[in-house]
Write a protein that holds these residues in place. Structure first.
Motif, mmCIF file in Angstrom:
data_model
loop_
_atom_site.group_PDB
_atom_site.id
_atom_site.type_symbol
_atom_site.label_atom_id
_atom_site.label_comp_id
_atom_site.label_asym_id
_atom_site.label_seq_id
_atom_site.Cartn_x
_atom_site.Cartn_y
_atom_site.Cartn_z
ATOM 1 N N PRO A 1 9.638 -15.098 12.459
ATOM 2 C CA PRO A 1 8.929 -13.802 12.464
ATOM 3 C C PRO A 1 7.841 -13.671 11.410
ATOM 4 N N TYR B 1 4.200 -12.634 12.501
ATOM 5 C CA TYR B 1 3.504 -11.493 11.905
ATOM 6 C C TYR B 1 2.125 -11.892 11.400
ATOM 7 N N ARG B 2 2.038 -13.031 10.688
ATOM 8 C CA ARG B 2 0.752 -13.481 10.164
ATOM 9 C C ARG B 2 -0.209 -13.854 11.299
ATOM 10 N N GLN C 1 -1.595 -10.689 12.657
ATOM 11 C CA GLN C 1 -2.544 -10.156 11.668
ATOM 12 C C GLN C 1 -3.890 -10.877 11.767
ATOM 13 N N VAL D 1 0.906 -5.670 15.735
ATOM 14 C CA VAL D 1 1.054 -6.017 14.316
ATOM 15 C C VAL D 1 2.135 -5.151 13.677
ATOM 16 N N GLU D 2 2.129 -3.865 13.996
ATOM 17 C CA GLU D 2 3.120 -2.947 13.422
ATOM 18 C C GLU D 2 4.522 -3.268 13.912
ATOM 19 N N ALA E 1 5.567 -6.226 14.854
ATOM 20 C CA ALA E 1 5.950 -7.481 14.203
ATOM 21 C C ALA E 1 6.408 -7.223 12.770
ATOM 22 N N ALA E 2 5.734 -6.308 12.082
ATOM 23 C CA ALA E 2 6.152 -5.938 10.725
ATOM 24 C C ALA E 2 7.542 -5.305 10.757
ATOM 25 N N VAL F 1 10.283 -7.879 11.020
ATOM 26 C CA VAL F 1 10.631 -8.502 9.733
ATOM 27 C C VAL F 1 11.602 -7.608 8.968
ATOM 28 N N ASP G 1 -0.460 -7.371 3.197
ATOM 29 C CA ASP G 1 0.692 -7.592 4.078
ATOM 30 C C ASP G 1 1.898 -6.818 3.571
ATOM 31 N N LEU H 1 3.995 -3.765 5.342
ATOM 32 C CA LEU H 1 5.438 -3.847 5.595
ATOM 33 C C LEU H 1 6.154 -2.662 4.957
ATOM 34 N N GLN I 1 5.464 0.436 7.202
ATOM 35 C CA GLN I 1 6.263 0.412 8.428
ATOM 36 C C GLN I 1 7.730 0.685 8.131
#
Length: 546
Positions: free
Chosen positions: A82, A86-87, A90, A129-130, A132-133, A136, A174, A178, A181
């Motif tokens: 993950p 995430y990266r 991004q 992106v959100e 994926a954050a 994490v 980043d 995180l 979120q």
């Protein structure tokens, strides 16, 4: 010849006279040389500005190229974790436009290619992106992962109790994202941790003044909300999470009368669990902890089964018992590598976002189920699907003819970043349900049993767990898990409540087959007469079948 010589001499003399009369002879004056030097200085300055802009433009491109190593999987694509996901999102959402701007005035070929890639592949947006954050953060919550370690690209593997180093190095931005979120979704403890990580990253980069100001503002808000929630509601609820102690040390005394001390965990097995008790069992099973006693485990066996069927005489079923009441078994090597890959190939073009059944009986997408699914029917590849369905029938003793409505179509599911499925039941209807039954549910009826096949191995996470039973089944490519969802009288078995743990590292593909031909009218008769289920279609299977 002599005449030609004099003509040439005359022309040469005239040309020299012409040159002499039209040159400034700057070399003859240092003052004019200095003026020329100033002109040269201005030209060099203009060229240096051009080079600086070109280098700045190329540095954007080089930095993007160098960053690819952070998102590229290791040994194989299924190693994607993950942090890398995430990266990657991004980069595509925020850095692709920057690359386009840098190259647009100079390289139309590459910018055209970028546009083609956007048109031919799915391009993610800010919501991806959100999400994926959030994945994490969700993994942090389930697997006890520290923000500092994650920011350095380190992931703790709970089942093996070791750290793995990934190439990902999260930036200050980043970490702040995180943290935001985490805050938006009620993970207030993690929000504070991530914002603090962002501030630490800002110290390493003196150019992050604006970001540092934002981080300080967010930190103040997150700390205040964390302590307020902890004081008024406790450390955990259905929509929030905090740490057990406040960040404001002055509140420790005030909270002593509000927050109960943590009690030692003691598993409650063979009991229907909900709420925080179910979550606690779920989390411990996901992390690989054992909840069942050695006495309970001593009763379950691994055995070879032929079911007195000629099909299995030369290659018996490899069955591992997980639970007797209700029956849950794992059947290893049910599908070959080629067959699992074929299911995935059939599913990929048809994948769409998975949904779950809401309180109103309608299907909806939410964070309860992070995956995409595809329905595979006989029409997709009749010979292959018929072969698998026949093997399923011989294995379970239940009818699996989709044309005769004995079972649902195969549902192939691919879990996303940190993909999971919260605890749920597989049967459609509760016995005491008061909601109106839809026409489709009335036609399909109850789901008698579930037959789930793992189509891939998963390096870490992704187990299927039954919190009330203390059972956890780890994904194994080609293996199938079978369980009964109903008692013999047709009542739902509440102990079959189960969930899919978040995928920490790897890619999880599964194939579900629900045996559903148990019509509502038949269920009502069975409930009144209280006799055993005999699946329609002439099968003699019972709950002791496997």
């Amino acid at each position: 010849m002599r005449k030609l010589f004099w003509v040439f001499l005359l022309i040469s003399t005239e040309w020299c006279h012409y040159v002499d009369s039209n040159t400034t002879q700057i070399y003859a004056s240092t003052s004019e040389v200095r003026l020329l030097l100033e002109s040269e200085r201005q030209l060099v300055w203009l060229l240096q500005r051009y080079v600086d802009k070109e280098e700045e433009r190329l540095n954007v491109v080089k930095k993007y190229i160098d960053g690819f190593s952070q998102v590229s999987p290791g040994r194989q694509p299924t190693d994607l974790n993950p942090l890398q996901g995430y990266r990657l999102l991004q980069r595509i959402v925020h850095e692709w436009p920057r690359i386009e701007r840098a190259l647009k005035p100079k390289n139309k070929e590459i910018t055209t290619k970028i546009r083609e890639l956007r048109n031919h592949t799915y391009t993610p947006g800010q919501q991806d992106v959100e999400e994926a954050a959030l994945a994490v953060v969700r993994l942090q919550d389930i697997y006890d992962l520290g923000s500092t370690q994650l920011a350095k690209g380190q992931i703790h593997l709970p089942s093996r109790n070791k750290e793995v180093k990934t190439p990902v190095l999260l930036t200050a931005n980043d970490c702040l994202q995180l943290g935001r979120q985490s805050y938006y979704h009620g993970y207030f403890g993690f929000a504070v941790d991530w914002i603090r990580e962002a501030l630490e990253k800002c110290k390493e980069n003196k150019h992050e003044k604006e970001l540092r100001g934002k981080a300080y503002s967010w930190l103040k808000v997150a700390v205040e909300e964390h302590d307020k929630i902890l004081l008024t509601k406790g450390s955990r609820g259905p929509s929030w999470q905090t740490f057990s102690k406040p960040f404001n040390s002055l509140l420790n005394h005030e909270m002593a009368g509000h927050v109960a001390g943590s009690e030692k965990f003691s598993p409650l097995l063979n009991t229907v669990l909900y709420g925080e008790a179910e979550r606690e069992h779920y989390v411990k099973l996901c992390k690989g902890e054992k909840l069942r006693s050695s006495v309970m485990d001593a009763k379950v066996k691994c055995r070879l089964v032929t079911r007195n069927v000629g099909y299995f005489l030369l290659q018996p079923l490899k069955v591992e018992e997980q639970s007797f009441h209700p029956t849950i078994v794992t059947i290893y090597d049910f599908l070959s590598n080629e067959e699992t890959n074929r299911f995935i190939d059939l599913a990929v073009p048809k994948l769409h976002r998975a949904t779950h059944r809401g309180e109103d009986g309608l299907d909806k997408a939410s964070v309860r189920r992070i995956s995409k699914i595809a329905w595979i029917n006989d029409e997709d590849e009749k010979e292959f699907i018929s072969k698998i369905s026949r093997r399923l029938e011989l294995t379970t003793g239940l009818g699996a003819d989709r044309n005769n409505y004995e079972a649902e179509a195969y549902q192939v599911s691919n879990y996303g970043l940190g993909g999971h499925y919260v605890t749920h039941f597989d049967f459609h209807l509760m016995t005491n349900s008061t909601r109106q039954i839809s026409k489709l549910e009335e036609f399909i009826g109850q789901r008698i049993a579930t037959f789930m096949i793992y189509l891939t191995d998963v390096e870490e996470g992704g187990a299927t767990v039954f919190p009330s039973l203390g059972v956890a089944v780890r994904p194994k490519k080609g293996a199938a898990v079978f369980w009964w969802n109903l008692y013999k009288n047709g009542d739902p078995d509440l102990l079959t409540r189960h969930g899919g743990c978040p995928v920490l590292i790897g890619s999880k593909w599964v194939d579900y087959s629900g045996i559903c031909r148990f019509l509502l009218v038949v269920m009502e008769i069975l409930k009144s007469e209280r006799h055993s289920v005999v699946p329609l279609g002439g099968s003699k299977a019972s709950s002791e079948g496997l």
